[in-house]
Scaffold this motif. Structure first.
Motif, PDB file in Angstrom:
ATOM      1  N   LYS A 133      -3.420  -6.938  -6.788  1.00 22.87           N
ATOM      2  CA  LYS A 133      -3.705  -5.641  -6.175  1.00 22.87           C
ATOM      3  C   LYS A 133      -2.943  -4.538  -6.909  1.00 22.87           C
ATOM      4  O   LYS A 133      -3.506  -3.461  -7.205  1.00 22.87           O
ATOM      5  CB  LYS A 133      -3.287  -5.676  -4.698  1.00 22.87           C
ATOM      6  CG  LYS A 133      -3.480  -4.357  -3.942  1.00 22.87           C
ATOM      7  CD  LYS A 133      -2.984  -4.512  -2.502  1.00 22.87           C
ATOM      8  CE  LYS A 133      -3.094  -3.200  -1.736  1.00 22.87           C
ATOM      9  NZ  LYS A 133      -4.497  -2.804  -1.475  1.00 22.87           N
ATOM     10  N   PHE A 134      -1.689  -4.801  -7.232  1.00 23.09           N
ATOM     11  CA  PHE A 134      -0.860  -3.826  -7.941  1.00 23.09           C
ATOM     12  C   PHE A 134      -1.443  -3.540  -9.325  1.00 23.09           C
ATOM     13  O   PHE A 134      -1.571  -2.379  -9.737  1.00 23.09           O
ATOM     14  CB  PHE A 134       0.566  -4.379  -8.061  1.00 23.09           C
ATOM     15  CG  PHE A 134       1.607  -3.368  -8.454  1.00 23.09           C
ATOM     16  CD1 PHE A 134       2.238  -2.583  -7.503  1.00 23.09           C
ATOM     17  CD2 PHE A 134       1.986  -3.219  -9.784  1.00 23.09           C
ATOM     18  CE1 PHE A 134       3.219  -1.665  -7.858  1.00 23.09           C
ATOM     19  CE2 PHE A 134       2.961  -2.313 -10.154  1.00 23.09           C
ATOM     20  CZ  PHE A 134       3.573  -1.529  -9.180  1.00 23.09           C
ATOM     21  N   ILE A 149       2.266   1.657  -3.532  1.00 23.24           N
ATOM     22  CA  ILE A 149       1.247   2.176  -4.458  1.00 23.24           C
ATOM     23  C   ILE A 149       0.983   3.655  -4.191  1.00 23.24           C
ATOM     24  O   ILE A 149       0.829   4.449  -5.131  1.00 23.24           O
ATOM     25  CB  ILE A 149      -0.045   1.347  -4.343  1.00 23.24           C
ATOM     26  CG1 ILE A 149       0.195  -0.072  -4.876  1.00 23.24           C
ATOM     27  CG2 ILE A 149      -1.197   2.019  -5.095  1.00 23.24           C
ATOM     28  CD1 ILE A 149      -0.945  -1.040  -4.628  1.00 23.24           C
ATOM     29  N   LYS A 150       0.977   4.049  -2.931  1.00 22.88           N
ATOM     30  CA  LYS A 150       0.755   5.463  -2.599  1.00 22.88           C
ATOM     31  C   LYS A 150       1.883   6.332  -3.142  1.00 22.88           C
ATOM     32  O   LYS A 150       1.645   7.427  -3.674  1.00 22.88           O
ATOM     33  CB  LYS A 150       0.653   5.631  -1.083  1.00 22.88           C
ATOM     34  CG  LYS A 150       0.363   7.069  -0.654  1.00 22.88           C
ATOM     35  CD  LYS A 150       0.222   7.184   0.861  1.00 22.88           C
ATOM     36  CE  LYS A 150      -0.056   8.628   1.267  1.00 22.88           C
ATOM     37  NZ  LYS A 150      -0.182   8.755   2.747  1.00 22.88           N
ATOM     38  N   ASP A 154       0.838  -1.213   0.000  1.00 18.48           N
ATOM     39  CA  ASP A 154       0.000   0.000   0.000  1.00 18.48           C
ATOM     40  C   ASP A 154       0.869   1.258   0.000  1.00 18.48           C
ATOM     41  O   ASP A 154       0.550   2.237  -0.683  1.00 18.48           O
ATOM     42  CB  ASP A 154      -0.926   0.001   1.220  1.00 18.48           C
ATOM     43  CG  ASP A 154      -2.044  -1.016   1.086  1.00 18.48           C
ATOM     44  OD1 ASP A 154      -2.794  -0.948   0.089  1.00 18.48           O
ATOM     45  OD2 ASP A 154      -2.164  -1.892   1.960  1.00 18.48           O
ATOM     46  N   ASN A 203      -0.924  -9.894  -4.039  1.00 17.26           N
ATOM     47  CA  ASN A 203      -0.275  -8.588  -4.163  1.00 17.26           C
ATOM     48  C   ASN A 203      -0.101  -8.168  -5.624  1.00 17.26           C
ATOM     49  O   ASN A 203      -0.243  -6.993  -5.958  1.00 17.26           O
ATOM     50  CB  ASN A 203       1.090  -8.607  -3.457  1.00 17.26           C
ATOM     51  CG  ASN A 203       0.957  -8.460  -1.954  1.00 17.26           C
ATOM     52  OD1 ASN A 203      -0.144  -8.327  -1.422  1.00 17.26           O
ATOM     53  ND2 ASN A 203       2.079  -8.488  -1.248  1.00 17.26           N
ATOM     54  N   ARG A 228      -4.494  -3.829 -10.276  1.00 17.78           N
ATOM     55  CA  ARG A 228      -5.803  -3.177 -10.145  1.00 17.78           C
ATOM     56  C   ARG A 228      -5.681  -1.721  -9.706  1.00 17.78           C
ATOM     57  O   ARG A 228      -6.421  -0.852 -10.203  1.00 17.78           O
ATOM     58  CB  ARG A 228      -6.652  -3.960  -9.142  1.00 17.78           C
ATOM     59  CG  ARG A 228      -8.078  -3.461  -8.969  1.00 17.78           C
ATOM     60  CD  ARG A 228      -8.876  -4.386  -8.063  1.00 17.78           C
ATOM     61  NE  ARG A 228      -8.296  -4.518  -6.729  1.00 17.78           N
ATOM     62  CZ  ARG A 228      -7.682  -5.613  -6.279  1.00 17.78           C
ATOM     63  NH1 ARG A 228      -7.549  -6.679  -7.054  1.00 17.78           N
ATOM     64  NH2 ARG A 228      -7.196  -5.660  -5.055  1.00 17.78           N
ATOM     65  N   GLU A 229      -4.749  -1.408  -8.815  1.00 15.84           N
ATOM     66  CA  GLU A 229      -4.740  -0.102  -8.173  1.00 15.84           C
ATOM     67  C   GLU A 229      -3.731   0.887  -8.737  1.00 15.84           C
ATOM     68  O   GLU A 229      -3.876   2.089  -8.519  1.00 15.84           O
ATOM     69  CB  GLU A 229      -4.503  -0.273  -6.664  1.00 15.84           C
ATOM     70  CG  GLU A 229      -5.610  -1.049  -5.972  1.00 15.84           C
ATOM     71  CD  GLU A 229      -5.413  -1.154  -4.468  1.00 15.84           C
ATOM     72  OE1 GLU A 229      -4.659  -0.319  -3.903  1.00 15.84           O
ATOM     73  OE2 GLU A 229      -5.999  -2.067  -3.860  1.00 15.84           O
ATOM     74  N   VAL A 230      -2.736   0.410  -9.457  1.00 14.64           N
ATOM     75  CA  VAL A 230      -1.754   1.335 -10.045  1.00 14.64           C
ATOM     76  C   VAL A 230      -2.325   1.879 -11.352  1.00 14.64           C
ATOM     77  O   VAL A 230      -2.644   1.130 -12.274  1.00 14.64           O
ATOM     78  CB  VAL A 230      -0.406   0.639 -10.276  1.00 14.64           C
ATOM     79  CG1 VAL A 230       0.528   1.533 -11.087  1.00 14.64           C
ATOM     80  CG2 VAL A 230       0.231   0.287  -8.935  1.00 14.64           C
ATOM     81  N   ASP A 231      -2.448   3.202 -11.427  1.00 15.56           N
ATOM     82  CA  ASP A 231      -3.126   3.854 -12.552  1.00 15.56           C
ATOM     83  C   ASP A 231      -2.111   4.423 -13.535  1.00 15.56           C
ATOM     84  O   ASP A 231      -1.868   5.620 -13.594  1.00 15.56           O
ATOM     85  CB  ASP A 231      -4.036   4.963 -12.016  1.00 15.56           C
ATOM     86  CG  ASP A 231      -4.840   5.637 -13.113  1.00 15.56           C
ATOM     87  OD1 ASP A 231      -5.062   4.996 -14.160  1.00 15.56           O
ATOM     88  OD2 ASP A 231      -5.236   6.806 -12.925  1.00 15.56           O
ATOM     89  N   ASP A 284       1.434   6.602  -6.879  1.00 17.65           N
ATOM     90  CA  ASP A 284       0.303   7.486  -7.179  1.00 17.65           C
ATOM     91  C   ASP A 284       0.686   8.954  -7.013  1.00 17.65           C
ATOM     92  O   ASP A 284       0.219   9.827  -7.756  1.00 17.65           O
ATOM     93  CB  ASP A 284      -0.869   7.138  -6.262  1.00 17.65           C
ATOM     94  CG  ASP A 284      -2.126   7.911  -6.610  1.00 17.65           C
ATOM     95  OD1 ASP A 284      -2.575   7.821  -7.763  1.00 17.65           O
ATOM     96  OD2 ASP A 284      -2.646   8.626  -5.725  1.00 17.65           O
TER      97      ASP A 284
END
Length: 415
Positions: free
Chosen positions: A353-354, A329-330, A326, A350, A356-359, A333
């Motif tokens: 998650k990476f 990823i923060k 997390d 993990n 899905r959440e890394v834009d 971001d």
């Protein structure tokens, strides 16, 4: 200068109309002749490139910048091979994307069409002259190119070769044009020529992109800046991690898909960094490390806040310790330019998650960010890596240089 640029715009607009009438076989024949003539004129191209290299070294350009500027035999062969890859791709123009029959009997179809006239502004890498020109031709667009002054001789040579080769086989006059005037007012004119230009594509660093966005009235597709990250998770295969990191940082540090920041889970720093630091040091990489990771690195210097915002485009790497995925990823971001990011991990949860959440435009599991490239993706090249979300994202090949229109066939329907 306005008259000079307007004349180019008029020619490009006329050529774009002629390109609408050109069939796939004709376009492919033109492209093949371009590939042949690039190889036939290799000595001329390299001699002109050497003029830029001599000037660049005299002006103190960095080794990474000189690498971006250099046209080796291998790279010229690569350009020709890229053209032949594009020849083998399906022509996107006229492709039916969807279709349906209206309840009143009309047949409605959505098809691909060219964007029209492209204004391309780029820095340092002369191969972009060829990549952008041939991708535009295959997708039915005309293009006006404006390269950096550091590569002027190389760009003129490449443009001359492919334009002369193309016109022998029916390339419309004005379909490919290079702005040879280095006055910056040419760029200011180009990005406000709404009567002639349909889209501007800048390819270069953050400064170039910001300047274009601030001054353009023509729509802009943002490309270029690549502040790319790699995150090493707590259960990564560390041998794999070292190979990926070295490739992502040191194989070609001056390109936009090179890694600039390494994020390492705190459980992995003592096992990964001593060996990694030694190998990067042998390759001439300067390491800038945060307080927790620097004690495991023999020759690192402390990071500053500005390092997390810097696209080095050089043999420099910043390293930050994180305590969780997390946190990684923060950080991404907060500082990423939305280009390419990678996770190295054996943990399925993990990695998902990476993803899905890394834009960002390209997100990798257990692979180097260096693959974010039109050639590596099988596109034959790219006109740029789009880091925005509207119209196109990621490596832009021929399909990304198209728009759509609707074709409606009726037999007297009225509303």
């Amino acid at each position: 200068m306005k008259k000079y640029m307007n004349n180019m715009g008029v020619l490009a607009k006329k050529a774009s109309r002629k390109l609408l009438q050109m069939d796939t076989t004709t376009k492919n024949n033109i492209l093949e002749e371009m590939a042949v003539e690039l190889l036939n004129n290799m000595e001329f191209i390299r001699s002109e490139n050497e003029k830029d290299l001599i000037k660049g070294r005299k002006n103190g350009l960095s080794p990474a910048f000189i690498d971006r500027l250099t046209l080796t035999e291998e790279r010229i062969y690569g350009m020709a091979q890229g053209i032949r890859t594009i020849i083998g791709l399906d022509d996107p123009i006229g492709e039916i994307l969807s279709g349906f029959r209206h309840e009143n009997g009309m047949e409605i179809s959505q098809i691909r069409v060219p964007l029209g006239v492209i204004g391309m502004i780029f820095e340092s890498r002369p191969n972009v002259t060829v990549d952008a020109a041939v991708l535009s031709l295959k997708s039915g667009n005309s293009i006006i190119l404006r390269g950096g002054s550091d590569a002027l001789c190389s760009n003129i040579a490449l443009a001359k070769v492919i334009i002369q080769a193309g016109e022998k086989f029916g390339l419309p006059h004005g379909a490919i044009q290079l702005i040879e005037n280095t006055d910056r007012s040419c760029v200011n004119e180009l990005i406000t020529m709404n009567d002639f230009i349909d889209v501007i594509i800048p390819r270069g660093g953050k400064g170039l992109k910001q300047a274009i966005l601030a001054g353009a009235s023509v729509p802009v597709i943002e490309t270029g800046a690549g502040l790319c990250h790699t995150y090493v998770d707590h259960n990564a295969d560390l041998n794999m991690a070292i190979d990926i990191i070295i490739n992502a940082k040191a194989s070609r540090p001056g390109v936009c898909n090179a890694m600039e920041t390494l994020l390492v889970h705190s459980d992995s720093i003592s096992k990964l960094l001593p060996s990694l630091g030694e190998k990067l040091g042998d390759l001439g990489v300067e390491i800038r490390a945060d307080e927790r990771s620097i004690k495991y690195l023999a020759n690192a210097i402390p990071t500053t806040d500005s390092d997390w915002n810097t696209e080095y485009l050089d043999l420099i790497l910043s390293i930050k310790t994180v305590d969780s995925i997390d946190e990684a990823i923060k950080h991404i971001d907060t500082y990423s330019t939305k280009h390419s990011e990678a996770i190295i991990s054996e943990n399925y949860k993990n990695t998902q998650k990476f993803l899905r959440e890394v834009d960002s435009a390209a997100v990798y599991i257990n692979a180097s960010t260096r693959f974010t490239d039109g050639g590596a993706f099988g596109f034959g090249g790219e006109i740029g890596i789009s880091t925005q979300k509207l119209h196109a994202r990621g490596p832009m090949g021929i399909k990304e240089l198209t728009s759509v229109k609707y074709i409606i066939r009726g037999d007297g329907q009225i509303r």
